[in-house]
Design a protein around this motif. Structure first.
Motif, PDB file in Angstrom:
ATOM      1  N   ARG A  27      37.730  59.672   2.609  1.00 39.22           N
ATOM      2  CA  ARG A  27      36.747  59.327   1.584  1.00 39.22           C
ATOM      3  C   ARG A  27      35.489  60.160   1.743  1.00 39.22           C
ATOM      4  O   ARG A  27      35.017  60.369   2.868  1.00 39.22           O
ATOM      5  N   PRO A  28      34.920  60.652   0.649  1.00 41.11           N
ATOM      6  CA  PRO A  28      33.725  61.503   0.742  1.00 41.11           C
ATOM      7  C   PRO A  28      32.619  60.843   1.554  1.00 41.11           C
ATOM      8  O   PRO A  28      32.285  59.671   1.356  1.00 41.11           O
ATOM      9  N   GLY A  29      32.078  61.617   2.487  1.00 44.15           N
ATOM     10  CA  GLY A  29      30.989  61.137   3.331  1.00 44.15           C
ATOM     11  C   GLY A  29      31.427  60.377   4.563  1.00 44.15           C
ATOM     12  O   GLY A  29      30.601  60.026   5.414  1.00 44.15           O
ATOM     13  N   MET A  30      32.721  60.106   4.699  1.00 28.73           N
ATOM     14  CA  MET A  30      33.233  59.343   5.833  1.00 28.73           C
ATOM     15  C   MET A  30      33.125  60.170   7.116  1.00 28.73           C
ATOM     16  O   MET A  30      33.502  61.338   7.143  1.00 28.73           O
ATOM     17  N   ARG A  31      32.596  59.587   8.167  1.00 29.52           N
ATOM     18  CA  ARG A  31      32.496  60.300   9.429  1.00 29.52           C
ATOM     19  C   ARG A  31      33.850  60.363  10.126  1.00 29.52           C
ATOM     20  O   ARG A  31      34.760  59.584   9.830  1.00 29.52           O
ATOM     21  N   ARG A  32      33.954  61.264  11.067  1.00 24.49           N
ATOM     22  CA  ARG A  32      35.227  61.500  11.756  1.00 24.49           C
ATOM     23  C   ARG A  32      35.807  60.230  12.373  1.00 24.49           C
ATOM     24  O   ARG A  32      36.987  59.910  12.174  1.00 24.49           O
ATOM     25  N   THR A  33      34.999  59.487  13.120  1.00 25.29           N
ATOM     26  CA  THR A  33      35.523  58.312  13.821  1.00 25.29           C
ATOM     27  C   THR A  33      36.003  57.255  12.835  1.00 25.29           C
ATOM     28  O   THR A  33      37.032  56.604  13.060  1.00 25.29           O
ATOM     29  N   ALA A  34      35.275  57.086  11.732  1.00 29.68           N
ATOM     30  CA  ALA A  34      35.688  56.102  10.725  1.00 29.68           C
ATOM     31  C   ALA A  34      37.014  56.508  10.091  1.00 29.68           C
ATOM     32  O   ALA A  34      37.892  55.660   9.851  1.00 29.68           O
ATOM     33  N   PHE A  35      37.183  57.797   9.811  1.00 27.43           N
ATOM     34  CA  PHE A  35      38.452  58.265   9.242  1.00 27.43           C
ATOM     35  C   PHE A  35      39.605  58.035  10.211  1.00 27.43           C
ATOM     36  O   PHE A  35      40.679  57.544   9.825  1.00 27.43           O
ATOM     37  N   LEU A  36      39.401  58.374  11.475  1.00 32.52           N
ATOM     38  CA  LEU A  36      40.465  58.184  12.455  1.00 32.52           C
ATOM     39  C   LEU A  36      40.786  56.705  12.646  1.00 32.52           C
ATOM     40  O   LEU A  36      41.956  56.320  12.758  1.00 32.52           O
ATOM     41  N   GLN A  37      39.755  55.877  12.656  1.00 29.59           N
ATOM     42  CA  GLN A  37      39.968  54.440  12.821  1.00 29.59           C
ATOM     43  C   GLN A  37      40.818  53.886  11.682  1.00 29.59           C
ATOM     44  O   GLN A  37      41.749  53.100  11.907  1.00 29.59           O
ATOM     45  N   ALA A  38      40.528  54.297  10.445  1.00 32.09           N
ATOM     46  CA  ALA A  38      41.307  53.841   9.296  1.00 32.09           C
ATOM     47  C   ALA A  38      42.731  54.386   9.354  1.00 32.09           C
ATOM     48  O   ALA A  38      43.697  53.680   9.028  1.00 32.09           O
ATOM     49  N   SER A  39      42.891  55.625   9.794  1.00 33.07           N
ATOM     50  CA  SER A  39      44.218  56.254   9.809  1.00 33.07           C
ATOM     51  C   SER A  39      45.132  55.643  10.857  1.00 33.07           C
ATOM     52  O   SER A  39      46.327  55.426  10.600  1.00 33.07           O
ATOM     53  N   VAL A  40      44.603  55.360  12.050  1.00 30.02           N
ATOM     54  CA  VAL A  40      45.472  54.813  13.103  1.00 30.02           C
ATOM     55  C   VAL A  40      45.712  53.320  12.921  1.00 30.02           C
ATOM     56  O   VAL A  40      46.547  52.737  13.623  1.00 30.02           O
ATOM     57  N   ALA A  41      45.005  52.717  11.982  1.00 26.98           N
ATOM     58  CA  ALA A  41      45.271  51.308  11.683  1.00 26.98           C
ATOM     59  C   ALA A  41      46.460  51.142  10.738  1.00 26.98           C
ATOM     60  O   ALA A  41      46.952  50.031  10.561  1.00 26.98           O
ATOM     61  N   ASN A  42      46.934  52.240  10.161  1.00 26.69           N
ATOM     62  CA  ASN A  42      48.002  52.180   9.161  1.00 26.69           C
ATOM     63  C   ASN A  42      49.141  53.112   9.564  1.00 26.69           C
ATOM     64  O   ASN A  42      48.991  54.338   9.515  1.00 26.69           O
ATOM     65  N   PRO A  43      50.304  52.575   9.964  1.00 32.02           N
ATOM     66  CA  PRO A  43      51.422  53.430  10.392  1.00 32.02           C
ATOM     67  C   PRO A  43      51.913  54.374   9.298  1.00 32.02           C
ATOM     68  O   PRO A  43      52.637  55.333   9.598  1.00 32.02           O
ATOM     69  N   LEU A  44      51.563  54.102   8.036  1.00 30.82           N
ATOM     70  CA  LEU A  44      52.009  54.952   6.932  1.00 30.82           C
ATOM     71  C   LEU A  44      50.890  55.846   6.406  1.00 30.82           C
ATOM     72  O   LEU A  44      51.009  56.419   5.323  1.00 30.82           O
ATOM     73  N   SER A  45      49.807  55.982   7.153  1.00 30.31           N
ATOM     74  CA  SER A  45      48.713  56.836   6.690  1.00 30.31           C
ATOM     75  C   SER A  45      49.175  58.291   6.655  1.00 30.31           C
ATOM     76  O   SER A  45      50.001  58.724   7.477  1.00 30.31           O
ATOM     77  N   PRO A  46      48.672  59.070   5.707  1.00 26.28           N
ATOM     78  CA  PRO A  46      49.053  60.486   5.636  1.00 26.28           C
ATOM     79  C   PRO A  46      48.821  61.246   6.939  1.00 26.28           C
ATOM     80  O   PRO A  46      49.603  62.135   7.292  1.00 26.28           O
ATOM     81  N   LEU A  47      47.765  60.914   7.670  1.00 29.52           N
ATOM     82  CA  LEU A  47      47.479  61.614   8.917  1.00 29.52           C
ATOM     83  C   LEU A  47      48.620  61.469   9.914  1.00 29.52           C
ATOM     84  O   LEU A  47      48.945  62.399  10.654  1.00 29.52           O
ATOM     85  N   LEU A  48      49.256  60.304   9.937  1.00 30.34           N
ATOM     86  CA  LEU A  48      50.363  60.071  10.866  1.00 30.34           C
ATOM     87  C   LEU A  48      51.680  60.609  10.333  1.00 30.34           C
ATOM     88  O   LEU A  48      52.446  61.244  11.050  1.00 30.34           O
ATOM     89  N   VAL A  49      51.939  60.361   9.057  1.00 28.14           N
ATOM     90  CA  VAL A  49      53.274  60.603   8.494  1.00 28.14           C
ATOM     91  C   VAL A  49      53.538  62.092   8.278  1.00 28.14           C
ATOM     92  O   VAL A  49      54.651  62.572   8.503  1.00 28.14           O
ATOM     93  N   ALA A  50      52.548  62.843   7.854  1.00 27.99           N
ATOM     94  CA  ALA A  50      52.774  64.247   7.483  1.00 27.99           C
ATOM     95  C   ALA A  50      53.303  65.071   8.653  1.00 27.99           C
ATOM     96  O   ALA A  50      54.191  65.917   8.479  1.00 27.99           O
ATOM     97  N   GLY A  51      52.789  64.832   9.849  1.00 30.97           N
ATOM     98  CA  GLY A  51      53.240  65.599  11.003  1.00 30.97           C
ATOM     99  C   GLY A  51      54.699  65.352  11.325  1.00 30.97           C
ATOM    100  O   GLY A  51      55.469  66.293  11.569  1.00 30.97           O
TER     101      GLY A  51
END
Length: 289
Positions: A27-51
């Protein structure tokens, strides 16, 4: 897309690799830690699944190719260290590993760097994951997926934060070299056509930045430099003195070879550097001309 400042955008690039689907989840303006926190909370997040999807199509989990990638992703850089890590109980034989490394480079998943100087050194390769996102995924997320799937993304985030500064310090170097190469040649450095690093077999010393007229063997070294990429500390006298001490180990340098620095937090005022660059300069390098 992230609407972050230059330093934050570079962090985002090291995490996402610019992968569109992942960046769209930032999300625009989201800091790194907030983005990572949201991504690792969701097993289907794009950050996890794409790799996982990217690797499964090309490199099944049981293959030696996958083991080699995981060894390099965990931080091993030399042929012998990769062989030992990827082989499990015993080191992978050279006859197995050599063609694998060649194939992974041909697919542009791995990159192999050589020391840049006026002296050839073709046997001193250092391997790295070529894609920034895959580098991050292999370093932090591949082994964290079971944790995340059982609802312990907090532990995955703790592990990332614990190693983030050290990991980022090395991961940002290829991006810095590529960015500087987009700024050159220019009026100040009209002959620079190659930017790399230099190291000996013992990695002592290891020089972050070498500006030269060509690669892999230069006719002339035009500058020697160091990278300091910390949140709060500028490039200071300690780093400058280390650079002065180590630079003459590089074949082709002299006491008057220009010294440069790249720093996330600027440089101390009293340092006799020929040039220095910060996050804004690196971002500017990617703007259309």
């Amino acid at each position: 897309m992230t609407e972050l400042d230059a330093a934050g955008a570079i962090d985002a690039q090291l995490i996402t690799g610019g992968f569109p689907e992942i960046v769209q989840s930032w999300r625009p303006g989201m800091r790194r830690t907030a983005f990572l926190q949201a991504s690792v909370a969701n097993p289907l997040s794009p950050l996890l699944v794409a790799g996982e999807l990217s690797l499964l199509g090309e490199f099944p989990e049981a293959s030696y190719s996958r083991a080699v990638l995981e060894a390099v992703g965990s931080g091993e850089r030399t042929f012998s260290a990769i062989a030992a890590q990827a082989g499990g109980a015993g080191a992978l034989p050279s006859g197995t590993l050599s063609p694998l490394l060649t194939m992974l480079q041909a697919k542009r998943v791995l990159a192999a760097d050589l020391p840049l100087s006026v002296k050839p050194d073709s046997k001193n390769k250092r391997y790295r994951i070529a894609d920034p996102y895959l580098r991050f995924w292999l370093a932090f997320l591949a082994r964290a997926i079971p944790l995340i799937e059982r609802g312990r993304g907090d532990l995955a985030l703790e592990r990332i934060e614990r190693s983030w500064t050290t990991w980022r310090g090395r991961a940002v170097e290829p991006l810095i070299r590529e960015s500087l190469l987009r700024l050159m040649p220019n009026d100040e450095w009209p002959e620079i056509e190659a930017i790399g690093g230099w190291w000996n077999r013992q990695n002592n010393p290891e020089i972050d930045l070498i500006g030269a007229d060509r690669e892999p063997v230069a006719r002339q070294v035009h500058f020697v430099g160091s990278v300091k990429w910390l949140e709060t500390q500028p490039f200071g006298r300690h780093e400058y003195d280390a650079l002065v001490r180590d630079m003459l180990a590089v074949p082709g340098t002299a006491p008057d070879t220009p010294l440069v620095a790249v720093s996330r937090r600027g440089v101390a005022d009293d340092l006799p550097l020929t040039a220095h660059w910060g996050p804004e300069d690196l971002i500017q390098a990617w703007q259309p001309r």
